[in-house]
Design a protein around this motif. Structure first.
Motif, short mmCIF file in Angstrom:
data_model
loop_
_atom_site.label_atom_id
_atom_site.label_comp_id
_atom_site.label_asym_id
_atom_site.label_seq_id
_atom_site.Cartn_x
_atom_site.Cartn_y
_atom_site.Cartn_z
N UNK A 126 0.82 -1.21 0.00
CA UNK A 126 0.00 0.00 0.00
C UNK A 126 0.85 1.25 0.00
N UNK A 127 2.16 1.07 0.11
CA UNK A 127 3.01 2.25 0.26
C UNK A 127 3.76 2.59 -1.02
N UNK A 128 3.31 2.03 -2.15
CA UNK A 128 4.02 2.28 -3.40
C UNK A 128 3.78 3.71 -3.85
N UNK A 129 4.84 4.39 -4.24
CA UNK A 129 4.63 5.72 -4.80
C UNK A 129 4.82 5.74 -6.30
N UNK A 176 11.89 -4.12 -5.58
CA UNK A 176 11.30 -2.83 -5.19
C UNK A 176 12.20 -2.22 -4.11
N UNK A 177 12.39 -0.90 -4.26
CA UNK A 177 13.25 -0.18 -3.33
C UNK A 177 12.52 1.06 -2.84
N UNK A 178 13.09 1.71 -1.82
CA UNK A 178 12.42 2.90 -1.30
C UNK A 178 12.81 4.11 -2.12
N UNK A 179 12.04 5.16 -1.94
CA UNK A 179 12.31 6.42 -2.68
C UNK A 179 13.70 6.92 -2.31
N UNK A 207 10.96 -2.37 -10.35
CA UNK A 207 9.59 -2.33 -10.85
C UNK A 207 8.66 -1.55 -9.93
N UNK A 208 9.19 -1.16 -8.77
CA UNK A 208 8.32 -0.39 -7.87
C UNK A 208 9.15 0.41 -6.88
N UNK A 209 8.62 1.54 -6.49
CA UNK A 209 9.30 2.38 -5.49
C UNK A 209 8.31 2.68 -4.38
N UNK A 210 8.73 2.44 -3.12
CA UNK A 210 7.81 2.65 -2.00
C UNK A 210 8.35 3.71 -1.06
N UNK A 211 7.47 4.19 -0.18
CA UNK A 211 7.89 5.12 0.87
C UNK A 211 7.04 4.83 2.11
N UNK A 212 7.69 4.38 3.18
CA UNK A 212 6.92 4.09 4.40
C UNK A 212 7.02 5.27 5.36
N UNK A 213 6.43 5.11 6.54
CA UNK A 213 6.48 6.17 7.53
C UNK A 213 7.80 6.21 8.26
N UNK A 214 8.65 5.24 7.99
CA UNK A 214 9.88 5.21 8.75
C UNK A 214 11.06 5.40 7.81
#
Lengths: 225, 411, 404
Positions: free
Chosen positions: C130-133, C146-149, C182-189
């Motif tokens: 749910x955190x994909x940007x 998939x990696x973080x922003x 294939x995807x970039x996410x950003x969580x609250x941490x």
């Protein structure tokens, strides 16, 4: 020479929504040096009249002149100043400031006028000597009897040489003898210093010693002797 | 005026119990506020000092943009001019250069490898600037800037299944993009409390790093230590002006550790809010007291007004009475607060060992310290005075509007 | 009867009673709002950790949690999986391969925690999907990563870029593989984002050359409040080759922090309570002295001192109770809109992200604290009334009447 003059003086106030016609048209003249008592049954309006004459209350209709100045023209602050300089007040109770000594209470109005400490002190002490209450100088009101408090109140009222002293039931809380002594004092001041005294009272003793008696009933002067 | 002061003073003591209670309330609130703020600010200072002296220093010189987006190539020129500019600042007590990189470290004899964050330092100058060298857990720190020694985070070493004396291979991407790898001998482990270093970090010599990464003449950060925390901003400004390299910036610890700085600010704000609540509660107490003492005296006020005292002076009287009580309460609270804070400053409270780890994770020490900064006392005292003046508005209005007759006849 | 009299006495001086009430309301409401914010923050921290990666419960080979080495994969994982499928109370579970390695692009490289998962299972256990940007979550195709922003910025890559993941394999040699972002996410941490990447489970197994082995079962319970029960129920079905750890053991710092916050709230409550008590003592004293004559008369005509004492204390108690109820209501009312929309603390976004909270805090007033406040404040009111009530009673009838 008249000091106070009223013309068609009327005063209506609201008592829980019901209008009360305390004064219904008073015309009177009081001259310098008079010793006048306003008497009458309760509800006659005597305290109200005294209050209006003393610039503590404003008439609903009619005019009050003091030495040819119409009190209606004065603003609240001016009236306050006027009372400070020209009038003296003695009430039935709560006359003195509880945290001040007798001497300080007498000095109080002089302090408001900005007089120097030396002058205040001298005048106050002299007056206390005259009124034979000098031994009360350093006492606080709660250390004095009712009669003593009222004597101090008289001193305070006259120390600034007011034109008129208004006294509202001054003897009400005193026994006959003490009350009589108080009246002796005030008569003396009236005679020696030509201070005008206007009383409002239903005390027989006061009434019987009045030089002029204004008898009020239902807001009108019934008798003037 | 003197008359008013005399009257006000005597009036306060008419009802000793009530005045003393109100006074006590003000004193308590002041005392508690000073105690809380002292602990907050004192503890922040201790933690800032600790964090700064452990690793980040009070100021750093970096290439503009490195802090926001660290890349190996965003390095700042470390040359004579820069060093001269730094040396010219009288409040800088020491400076040391750093190179940072990411790499892969593997044990030579065991069969594990891990990703790692590489910190390259010059042990000689590092000693004079930070306490990093003292954080060695077992073994010893690297001996020189060009040795092939490595100090490993104690958790990382365990995960690599290696020991002190073993050889590790460090693989990293150099300045020119090529992968370099060197062998190092493990001379010690390090324990800082922060899992970044302890679980993922290794320390090597600066000159060795230069070789490994082909980074000559440049570093990622020059860490600066000052003799006085208060001068951080001044030195920052003056050094920025002295540096001729326009691509270099001087950052303070807050900019280098924004998370840390913000957590302090966050805590600070919540602390101030609690203070505000405390003071508001006292305001109600003052309001009630003044209101009571005023209505009790309506008769007397009425008489005083009738003999000609100007209305406004009566209002001043009430205000002065309130100020007297407040100020006495504040003074007592200040003294009590000073005693408390002083005691804690001399005897900081150490939290239990269980909390030590938790705090270290966030970069904090498990210590409670206090502060005697005069601003605390000033701010709290002024706030209490202001709130008491606000409380007195309503009773003062009542006195202002009082008519002589109504006062006399009041029951 | 006493209650009735006490009630009416309170309202004899409306203004004074209202002022005291207001102070109690403010104090109580403030305690609840602060508590709500603190709790909200801690709940969020816990929830974010649990739902991004920790889950309610993890199963590993015994000793893995303290020493995460590649050799410690789960023995007979299919048997464990079978057990899980037949345990009640489990909402979902996911299999994971974990390693610590290096990810690099042409531009930069970074040490990372590598987690290999089966997308469809992992989605039920973690909310990263749910955190994909940008792009999309893993789809169980080959070579997806998939990696973080933050990571993408550090590596200077974008959607579609190719990056290399390196980790050491079972026999010690470094393994590496090329993946496509294939995807970039950003969580609250931000701490989590800085060092975590996800690839497909089979890809991870291939990278580490571990065949079919897995390292972790992540379990989401149906009822996380009964997590210890589930823990022991699973543990009893497994021998000591395995370790079963619930989130309280996995996140000891969080638990400690929750404990610490509870304690500091207690201290704050006490300070506010003390501040209130002065006002109550003062108010009750004033109200007692006003009625001294009346009390004297009452006692003269036979009212026992005990009843008088109780009457005064009851007045304070009523004030305390009303103030507390109103304060609780005010506190909840104030917090209510924010429970839905959250308190915006974006000024502190970076710091909050380093705690793993996210810029918005959703307050959550704890029932526990509400109860403790509801008990404490009336008690304080009663304590404040003791001295005034004592004074009311100490008066001799005769003395009291003459007291002016």
């Amino acid at each position: 020479m008249s000091i106070i003059r009223t013309e068609k003086l009327e005063k209506i106030y609201q008592d829980n929504g019901v209008p009360v016609h305390a004064l219904r048209g008073i015309d009177l003249e009081i001259k310098k040096g008079e010793y006048t008592v306003i008497a009458g049954p309760s509800g006659s309006g005597k305290t109200t009249l005294l209050n209006v004459l003393g610039a503590l209350d404003k008439p609903t209709k009619g005019n009050v002149w003091f030495e040819d100045q119409n009190l209606a023209d004065k603003k609240k602050a001016e009236l306050s100043d006027f009372r400070l300089k020209k009038l003296g007040f003695i009430f039935q109770a709560y006359n003195l400031i509880p945290v001040l000594t007798a001497l300080e209470n007498i000095e109080f109005s002089m302090m408001l006028l900005g007089k120097s400490e030396k002058e205040r002190h001298e005048k106050a002490m002299a007056l206390m000597e005259e009124l034979e209450i000098a031994e009360l100088a350093k006492k606080r009101p709660n250390e004095m009897s009712g009669g003593q408090q009222q004597r101090v109140a008289v001193a305070r009222a006259i120390v600034n040489n007011p034109e008129i002293v208004m006294a509202d039931e001054p003897t009400a809380n005193l026994d006959t003898k003490t009350g009589g002594n108080l009246l002796d004092l005030m008569e003396k001041m009236n005679a020696e210093k030509n201070i005008t005294f206007i009383f409002s009272s239903h005390d027989q003793q006061v009434i019987s010693r009045a030089k002029r008696l204004l008898y009020l009933r239902d807001g009108l002067i019934e008798k003037d002797s | 005026m003197k008359l008013l002061l005399k009257l006000a003073w005597r009036n306060i003591w008419r009802n000793k119990r009530r005045s003393l209670l109100t006074l006590a309330a003000v004193a308590f609130a002041t005392f508690a506020a000073i105690g809380m703020r002292g602990i907050q600010l004192g503890t922040y200072d201790v933690n800032i000092k600790n964090a700064a002296s452990m690793f980040a220093g009070y100021l750093q010189v970096q290439k503009n943009g490195y802090q926001e987006n660290p890349r190996l190539r965003k390095a700042v020129k470390y040359d004579e001019k820069l060093i001269a500019a730094i040396k010219a600042e009288e409040h800088i007590t020491g400076f040391t250069p750093r190179i940072y990189a990411d790499g892969l470290v593997s044990g030579e004899k065991s069969k594990t490898s891990q990703g790692t964050a590489v910190f390259a330092v010059d042990p000689e100058s590092e000693k004079k600037v930070t306490t990093l060298v003292e954080r060695v857990n077992e073994g010893r720190f690297i001996s020189s800037s060009d040795s092939y020694e490595i100090v490993v985070g104690h958790k990382l070493l365990k995960n690599l299944n290696a020991e002190i004396g073993d050889t590790l291979v460090l693989l990293s991407q150099g300045f020119d993009g090529s992968m370099g790898n060197f062998k190092f001998e493990v001379t010690g482990t390090i324990k800082t409390g922060s899992s970044d270093l302890d679980g993922m970090g290794v320390i090597i010599g600066l000159d060795t790093a230069r070789e490994l990464l082909y980074m000559y003449g440049k570093v990622h950060a020059v860490v600066l230590m000052l003799d006085n925390m208060e001068l951080i901003d001044d030195v920052k400004t003056s050094l920025s002006q002295a540096i001729t390299d326009t691509s270099a910036v001087v950052l303070n610890w807050g900019e280098v550790m924004p998370d840390f700085k913000q957590s302090i600010e966050f805590d600070n704000i919540s602390g101030i809010m609690m203070l505000a609540i405390l003071i508001v509660i006292v305001a109600f107490g003052i309001l009630n007291t003044v209101l009571m003492s005023v209505t009790e005296r309506f008769n007397e006020f009425g008489v005083t007004l009738s003999i000609g005292m100007p209305q406004i002076k009566l209002v001043y009287l009430v205000i002065i009475e309130t100020i007297f009580i407040t100020i006495i309460g504040i003074i007592i609270g200040d003294i009590g607060g000073w005693v408390l804070n002083n005691y804690i400053v001399d005897n900081p409270i150490h939290l239990g060992a269980e909390f030590a780890d938790m705090y270290a994770e966030y970069g904090f020490l498990p210590i409670i310290e206090s502060s005697l900064d005069y601003m605390i006392f000033v701010n709290v005292s002024i706030s209490v005075v202001i709130i008491s003046l606000i409380s007195v508005v309503y009773p003062a209005m009542k006195v202002y509007k009082l008519e002589a007759l109504k006062g006399i006849r009041y029951t | 009867m006493l209650l009735n009299i006490a009630w009416r006495n309170i309202w004899r001086n409306k203004r004074r009673s209202l002022v005291v009430l207001s102070s109690v309301v403010v104090g109580v409401a403030a305690i609840l709002v602060i508590d709500g914010l603190n709790n909200g923050m801690l709940n969020q921290m816990l929830y974010n950790q649990i739902s991004s990666s920790v889950s309610h419960l993890q199963i590993h080979k015994s000793g893995y949690n303290d020493n995460k080495v590649i050799q410690s994969f789960i023995p007979e994982s299919d048997k464990v999986e079978y057990k899980l499928q037949n345990t009640a109370g489990i909402e979902a579970y996911s299999k994971r391969v974990k390693a610590f390695g290096l990810v690099s692009s042409a531009y930069n490289s970074s040490g990372v925690y590598i987690t290999g998962v089966i997308a469809s299972d992992e989605k039920r256990v973690s909310n990263i999907a749910d955190m994909m940007v940008e792009g999309s979550y893993l789809t169980d195709k080959k070579d997806e990563i998939i990696i973080s922003k933050k990571m993408a910025e550090k590596l200077n890559v974008k959607l579609g870029s190719k990056i290399v993941v390196m980790a050491s394999t079972l026999d010690g040699s470094p393994g590496q593989q090329l993946f496509k972002v294939t995807g970039i996410f950003e969580t609250y941490s931000s701490t989590f984002d800085k060092s975590n990447i996800y690839i497909g489970l089979p890809d991870a197994q291939k990278l580490l050359e571990v065949g079919d082995e897995i390292y972790e079962f992540a379990v989401i319970a149906k009822n996380h409040e009964q997590i210890e029960l589930l823990d022991s129920s699973i543990e009893s079905g497994l021998d000591d080759r395995y370790e079963v750890l619930n989130y309280k053991v996995l996140l000891p710092m969080m638990i400690m922090q929750i404990q610490l916050t509870k304690e500091s709230m207690m201290i704050l409550n006490m300070i506010i309570g003390l501040a209130l008590i002065f006002g109550i003592i003062n108010t009750m004293l004033m109200s007692v002295f006003e009625r001294i004559r009346e009390f004297g008369v009452l006692m003269a005509i036979g009212l026992k001192s005990g009843r008088l004492f109780r009457m005064v204390v009851t007045e304070a108690l009523i004030l305390g109770i009303i103030g507390t109820i109103a304060g609780i209501a005010a506190g909840y009312l104030f917090t209510l809109p924010f429970v839905h929309y959250g308190f915006d603390f974006s000024v502190f976004a970076e710091s909050l992200k380093s705690f793993g909270v996210g810029a918005k805090i959703y307050p959550a007033v704890s029932f526990e604290n509400t109860i403790s406040v509801a008990i404490m404040i009336p008690i304080i009111a009663v304590l404040g009334a003791i001295y005034p009530a004592y004074k009311a009673v100490k008066l001799q009838p005769v003395y009291a009447i003459r007291h002016v």
